[in-house]
Motif scaffolding. Structure first.
Motif, PDB file in Angstrom:
ATOM      1  N   GLY A  82       0.864  -1.314   0.098  1.00 11.53           N
ATOM      2  CA  GLY A  82       0.091   0.030   0.101  1.00 11.53           C
ATOM      3  C   GLY A  82       0.862   1.295   0.154  1.00 11.53           C
ATOM      4  N   ALA A  83       0.328   2.428  -0.515  1.00 10.16           N
ATOM      5  CA  ALA A  83       0.816   3.638  -0.145  1.00 10.16           C
ATOM      6  C   ALA A  83       1.225   3.999   1.269  1.00 10.16           C
ATOM      7  CB  ALA A  83      -0.120   4.768  -0.798  1.00 10.16           C
ATOM      8  N   ASP A  84       0.613   3.401   2.078  1.00 11.36           N
ATOM      9  CA  ASP A  84       0.907   3.922   3.619  1.00 11.36           C
ATOM     10  C   ASP A  84       2.212   3.213   3.872  1.00 11.36           C
ATOM     11  OD1 ASP A  84      -1.347   4.936   4.130  1.00 11.36           O
ATOM     12  OD2 ASP A  84      -2.242   2.993   4.845  1.00 11.36           O
ATOM     13  N   GLU A  85       2.735   2.013   3.094  1.00 10.66           N
ATOM     14  CA  GLU A  85       4.006   1.786   3.392  1.00 10.66           C
ATOM     15  C   GLU A  85       5.178   2.585   2.862  1.00 10.66           C
ATOM     16  OE1 GLU A  85       6.719  -2.227   3.638  1.00 10.66           O
ATOM     17  OE2 GLU A  85       5.631  -1.992   2.248  1.00 10.66           O
ATOM     18  N   GLY A  86       4.665   3.390   1.864  1.00 10.83           N
ATOM     19  CA  GLY A  86       5.528   4.210   1.460  1.00 10.83           C
ATOM     20  C   GLY A  86       5.772   5.364   2.199  1.00 10.83           C
ATOM     21  N   ILE A  87       4.639   5.863   2.768  1.00  8.55           N
ATOM     22  CA  ILE A  87       4.835   7.085   3.627  1.00  8.55           C
ATOM     23  C   ILE A  87       5.757   6.613   4.881  1.00  8.55           C
ATOM     24  CG2 ILE A  87       3.350   8.271   5.399  1.00  8.55           C
ATOM     25  CD1 ILE A  87       0.984   7.996   3.383  1.00  8.55           C
ATOM     26  N   ALA A 226      10.232   7.809  -7.725  1.00 10.70           N
ATOM     27  CA  ALA A 226      11.049   8.763  -7.372  1.00 10.70           C
ATOM     28  C   ALA A 226      12.595   8.529  -8.063  1.00 10.70           C
ATOM     29  CB  ALA A 226      11.675   8.896  -5.607  1.00 10.70           C
ATOM     30  N   ASN A 227      13.512   9.493  -8.069  1.00 17.82           N
ATOM     31  CA  ASN A 227      14.659   9.383  -8.667  1.00 17.82           C
ATOM     32  C   ASN A 227      15.342   8.080  -8.083  1.00 17.82           C
ATOM     33  OD1 ASN A 227      15.628  11.508 -10.635  1.00 17.82           O
ATOM     34  ND2 ASN A 227      14.289  12.451  -9.308  1.00 17.82           N
ATOM     35  N   ARG A 228      16.505   7.480  -8.755  1.00 20.84           N
ATOM     36  CA  ARG A 228      17.035   6.303  -8.482  1.00 20.84           C
ATOM     37  C   ARG A 228      17.761   6.461  -7.001  1.00 20.84           C
ATOM     38  NH1 ARG A 228      21.630   3.223  -8.679  1.00 20.84           N
ATOM     39  NH2 ARG A 228      21.295   1.122  -9.495  1.00 20.84           N
ATOM     40  N   PRO A 229      18.177   7.556  -6.707  1.00 22.74           N
ATOM     41  CA  PRO A 229      18.896   7.539  -5.253  1.00 22.74           C
ATOM     42  C   PRO A 229      18.225   7.366  -4.209  1.00 22.74           C
ATOM     43  CG  PRO A 229      20.045   9.309  -6.686  1.00 22.74           C
ATOM     44  CD  PRO A 229      18.808   8.643  -7.657  1.00 22.74           C
ATOM     45  N   VAL A 230      16.947   8.050  -4.207  1.00 19.38           N
ATOM     46  CA  VAL A 230      15.879   7.783  -3.453  1.00 19.38           C
ATOM     47  C   VAL A 230      15.379   6.290  -3.377  1.00 19.38           C
ATOM     48  CG1 VAL A 230      13.408   8.621  -2.721  1.00 19.38           C
ATOM     49  CG2 VAL A 230      15.054  10.441  -3.662  1.00 19.38           C
ATOM     50  N   ILE A 231      14.962   5.997  -4.289  1.00 16.66           N
ATOM     51  CA  ILE A 231      14.827   4.258  -4.447  1.00 16.66           C
ATOM     52  C   ILE A 231      15.784   3.601  -3.644  1.00 16.66           C
ATOM     53  CG2 ILE A 231      13.854   2.581  -5.833  1.00 16.66           C
ATOM     54  CD1 ILE A 231      11.920   4.818  -5.650  1.00 16.66           C
ATOM     55  N   GLN A 232      17.133   3.888  -4.056  1.00 14.73           N
ATOM     56  CA  GLN A 232      18.070   3.116  -3.528  1.00 14.73           C
ATOM     57  C   GLN A 232      17.909   3.100  -1.978  1.00 14.73           C
ATOM     58  OE1 GLN A 232      20.264   0.587  -5.118  1.00 14.73           O
ATOM     59  NE2 GLN A 232      18.375   1.126  -6.536  1.00 14.73           N
ATOM     60  N   ALA A 233      17.913   4.397  -1.504  1.00 14.90           N
ATOM     61  CA  ALA A 233      17.914   4.452  -0.001  1.00 14.90           C
ATOM     62  C   ALA A 233      16.853   3.781   0.706  1.00 14.90           C
ATOM     63  CB  ALA A 233      17.764   6.052   0.248  1.00 14.90           C
ATOM     64  N   LEU A 234      15.509   3.855   0.108  1.00 18.14           N
ATOM     65  CA  LEU A 234      14.282   3.298   0.527  1.00 18.14           C
ATOM     66  C   LEU A 234      14.505   1.581   0.762  1.00 18.14           C
ATOM     67  CD1 LEU A 234      11.584   5.220  -1.094  1.00 18.14           C
ATOM     68  CD2 LEU A 234      12.302   5.505   1.135  1.00 18.14           C
ATOM     69  N   LEU A 235      15.304   1.246  -0.278  1.00 17.98           N
ATOM     70  CA  LEU A 235      15.539  -0.219  -0.298  1.00 17.98           C
ATOM     71  C   LEU A 235      16.479  -0.769   0.668  1.00 17.98           C
ATOM     72  CD1 LEU A 235      16.072  -0.854  -4.075  1.00 17.98           C
ATOM     73  CD2 LEU A 235      14.552  -1.841  -2.828  1.00 17.98           C
ATOM     74  N   LYS A 236      16.947   0.179   1.378  1.00 18.87           N
ATOM     75  CA  LYS A 236      17.869  -0.227   2.564  1.00 18.87           C
ATOM     76  C   LYS A 236      17.015  -0.239   3.749  1.00 18.87           C
ATOM     77  CE  LYS A 236      21.953   2.564   1.534  1.00 18.87           C
ATOM     78  NZ  LYS A 236      22.914   3.588   2.065  1.00 18.87           N
ATOM     79  N   VAL A 237      15.571   0.037   3.745  1.00 19.81           N
ATOM     80  CA  VAL A 237      14.813   0.003   4.952  1.00 19.81           C
ATOM     81  C   VAL A 237      13.668  -0.871   4.688  1.00 19.81           C
ATOM     82  CG1 VAL A 237      13.208   1.493   6.478  1.00 19.81           C
ATOM     83  CG2 VAL A 237      15.370   2.380   5.391  1.00 19.81           C
ATOM     84  N   ILE A 238      13.197  -1.179   3.409  1.00 18.19           N
ATOM     85  CA  ILE A 238      11.822  -1.980   3.302  1.00 18.19           C
ATOM     86  C   ILE A 238      12.133  -3.338   3.863  1.00 18.19           C
ATOM     87  CG2 ILE A 238      12.590  -2.616   0.986  1.00 18.19           C
ATOM     88  CD1 ILE A 238       9.866  -2.011   0.292  1.00 18.19           C
ATOM     89  N   ALA A 239      11.049  -4.045   4.006  1.00 16.46           N
ATOM     90  CA  ALA A 239      11.080  -5.544   4.537  1.00 16.46           C
ATOM     91  C   ALA A 239      11.494  -6.300   3.294  1.00 16.46           C
ATOM     92  CB  ALA A 239       9.661  -5.771   4.995  1.00 16.46           C
ATOM     93  N   PRO A 240      12.143  -7.420   3.797  1.00 18.65           N
ATOM     94  CA  PRO A 240      12.922  -8.392   2.836  1.00 18.65           C
ATOM     95  C   PRO A 240      11.874  -8.867   1.663  1.00 18.65           C
ATOM     96  CG  PRO A 240      13.311  -9.036   4.636  1.00 18.65           C
ATOM     97  CD  PRO A 240      12.512  -8.237   5.085  1.00 18.65           C
ATOM     98  N   TYR A 241      10.492  -9.086   2.106  1.00 17.64           N
ATOM     99  CA  TYR A 241       9.493  -9.595   1.355  1.00 17.64           C
ATOM    100  C   TYR A 241       8.115  -8.760   1.268  1.00 17.64           C
ATOM    101  CZ  TYR A 241      12.690 -13.423   2.187  1.00 17.64           C
ATOM    102  OH  TYR A 241      13.832 -14.074   2.261  1.00 17.64           O
TER     103      TYR A 241
END
Length: 360
Positions: A82-87, A226-241
């Motif tokens: 959901g977008a809530d996890e994005g927030i 978002a631009n790639r640097p933002v996405i790469q930063a978010l990938l550090k925090v997101i759950a594995p699955y």
């Protein structure tokens, strides 16, 4: 009884009031027109062959399909629960607890503030103007924020954002904050998407969802652009699955050519019902339309607010009371349902007016 919960509970959660979702407010009802859900329920198929395996963190079939739909590169996209996890991910990634702040513009979606408070991040508020436009000057005066959340079309006012205002905000915060434009309802106002501006503004972030126009609120599938640097930063925090296998399969089908065509037709139907509902409500004595109707709901003011809300709940018609929101005293928000639900809502309002001695 043990006092361990009170002993261990994070200090910033002691006074936190959880988000009052539609299902938390009411246990049951005949017509659910209080959560901005689609009236459509589309059929999908599921293949259980891969259920014994963990899913991909970012299933390419889904991310590639949505990148194509949104007109961005696949490296500029993150799929979330959901977008809530994005927030939440944005706040956890770009705000230090106990130090940093986000900025919101009430009346607006409640989860921006709740997600920040849960993470012990401060919330700065710059209310919308009386006409629900952004107070650009006041927003740009807040220089101690890391994230600026702007909902467009806005929930619950149904209004969009002036492009010049957004450009000024993006430019002002170019080196200091990410500007997050929540486009959860963009299919109902598709000409005003900002997805094509990512290359121009490195600090622009866009939130999307399959919950509204795609009629998949129960799926919990959202996207962060978002631009790639933002996405790469978010990938550090997101759950594995983050995306369950059945969710990925359904999302892929919904984003197919046939799925997108179906959504366009259903949006046209919802918009047609929305204009009818708007006209019917505006013609009622003591009622007036508030804001705009660029989403899938109608916000209106009624001098009978409390009594009407109680009457509708009693009869199983659930809409949303927005009276506690900034500058929305006496306002109710009705999601556009199917034809029968919309007609029943108007019929119940007319019955209420007759019982209270008001001629409709």
């Amino acid at each position: 009884m043990s006092n361990i919960v009170n002993t261990l509970l994070n200090d910033n959660l002691v006074n936190l009031k959880p988000y009052e979702s539609a299902r938390r407010l009411f246990a049951g009802g005949q017509d659910w027109l209080n959560a901005n859900e689609s009236p459509f329920a589309n059929e999908y198929s599921i293949d259980s062959e891969r259920f014994n395996r963990y899913p991909a963190c970012q299933p390419e079939a889904v991310t590639a399909a949505y990148a194509d739909y949104a007109g961005v590169d696949i490296s500029e996209l993150l799929v979330t629960r959901g977008a809530d996890e994005g927030i939440e991910l944005l706040i956890r990634t770009f705000c230090t607890p106990g130090e940093d702040n986000i900025l919101i513009c009430p009346p607006t979606y409640g989860m921006y503030a709740i997600s920040a408070e849960t993470c012990n991040v401060g919330v700065k508020k710059v209310p919308l103007k009386p006409d629900f436009a952004l107070d650009t000057q006041a927003i740009c005066a807040q220089n101690d924020v890391n994230l600026v959340f702007i909902c467009a079309p806005n929930n619950p006012t149904g209004t969009t954002v002036d492009p010049a205002d957004l450009e000024q905000i993006l430019t002002h915060f170019a080196d200091s904050a990410l500007v997050v434009v929540d486009e959860a309802y963009i299919e109902f106002d598709k000409d005003n998407t900002r997805a094509g501006q990512l290359t121009r503004y490195p600090n622009l972030v866009i939130l999307r969802t399959l919950s509204k126009a795609f009629a998949l609120a129960g799926l919990r599938c959202g996207f962060t652009l978002a631009n790639r640097p933002v996405i790469q930063a978010l990938l550090k925090v997101i759950a594995p699955y983050p995306l369950a296998e059945p969710v990925a399969q359904i999302a892929e089908q919904a984003l197919s050519v046939a799925g997108r065509t179906k959504v366009e037709l259903q949006v046209e139907t919802i918009n047609r019902h929305k204009h009818w509902l708007q006209e019917q409500i505006a013609a009622l004595p003591g009622f007036s339309i508030t804001g705009d109707t660029r989403a899938n709901f109608v916000l209106f003011h009624s001098i009978h607010n409390k009594a009407l809300m109680a009457y509708l709940v009693e009869h199983g018609m659930l809409i949303r009371d927005q009276s506690k929101q900034h500058n929305l005293e006496g306002c109710l928000r009705a999601t556009v349902g199917n034809e029968a639900q919309n007609q029943r809502l108007i019929s119940l309002i007319n019955d209420f007016l007759q019982q209270t001695g008001v001629s409709a």
